[in-house]
Structure formats: structure tokens, C-alpha cells
Design a protein around this motif. Structure first.
Motif, short mmCIF file in Angstrom:
data_model
loop_
_atom_site.label_atom_id
_atom_site.label_comp_id
_atom_site.label_asym_id
_atom_site.label_seq_id
_atom_site.Cartn_x
_atom_site.Cartn_y
_atom_site.Cartn_z
N SER A 170 -28.05 -1.45 -13.60
CA SER A 170 -29.08 -0.44 -13.52
C SER A 170 -29.41 -0.38 -15.88
N ALA A 171 -28.40 -0.86 -16.46
CA ALA A 171 -28.64 -0.39 -17.24
C ALA A 171 -29.21 -1.45 -18.42
N VAL A 172 -29.94 -2.37 -17.12
CA VAL A 172 -30.33 -3.33 -18.13
C VAL A 172 -31.37 -2.85 -18.30
N ARG A 173 -31.89 -3.37 -16.79
CA ARG A 173 -33.60 -2.75 -16.23
C ARG A 173 -33.71 -1.26 -16.99
N LYS A 174 -33.07 -0.24 -16.52
CA LYS A 174 -33.46 1.17 -18.14
C LYS A 174 -34.05 0.03 -19.18
N ASP B 82 -37.32 0.54 -21.19
CA ASP B 82 -37.53 1.64 -22.17
C ASP B 82 -38.42 0.17 -23.34
N ALA B 83 -37.67 -1.12 -23.64
CA ALA B 83 -37.61 -1.83 -24.72
C ALA B 83 -40.18 -1.83 -24.45
N LEU B 84 -39.81 -2.36 -23.16
CA LEU B 84 -41.21 -2.14 -23.33
C LEU B 84 -42.40 -1.35 -22.85
N GLU B 85 -41.60 -0.24 -22.70
CA GLU B 85 -42.62 1.51 -22.81
C GLU B 85 -43.13 1.80 -24.37
N ILE B 86 -41.68 1.47 -25.65
CA ILE B 86 -41.46 1.53 -26.97
C ILE B 86 -43.26 0.61 -27.44
N GLU B 87 -42.95 -0.74 -26.83
CA GLU B 87 -43.07 -1.73 -27.15
C GLU B 87 -44.91 -1.53 -26.94
N LYS B 88 -45.15 -1.07 -26.07
CA LYS B 88 -46.63 -1.06 -25.44
C LYS B 88 -46.97 0.43 -26.14
#
Length: 48
Positions: free
Chosen positions: A31-35, A39-45
């Protein structure tokens, strides 16, 4: 389902993820890896 394996060189990364998991009250390593990934993909977007 996919399996992954970590190597000795991943030890620091694993420790960081476990710290993140504990600090955010997440129930599992996965669950930590998923979050973190979401989050990283959202920041990149946002950046692009």
C-alpha cells in the motif's frame, strides 16, 4: 499477479518505504508503494 525481488542494493530504498508506510499509517508495504507511485505520477502530471 506479478512478483518482484529486491536486491541488496535496494536496502536503503526498502527502509525508506517502510518508514513512509509507518509514518502514514499504511497497513502494508504494498500500500505504501502504491501511494508513492500514485503521488509521483500525479506530481509528474501537474508538472507537465
Amino acid at each position: 499477479m506479478k512478483n518482484i525481488r529486491f536486491t541488496d542494493s535496494d536496502k536503503e530504498l526498502i527502509e525508506m518505504i517502510i518508514d513512509y508506510q509507518n509514518n502514514h499509517g499504511l497497513t502494508s508495504f504494498v500500500s505504501a508503494v502504491r501511494k508513492l507511485c500514485k503521488d509521483a505520477l500525479e506530481i509528474e502530471k501537474i508538472r507537465h
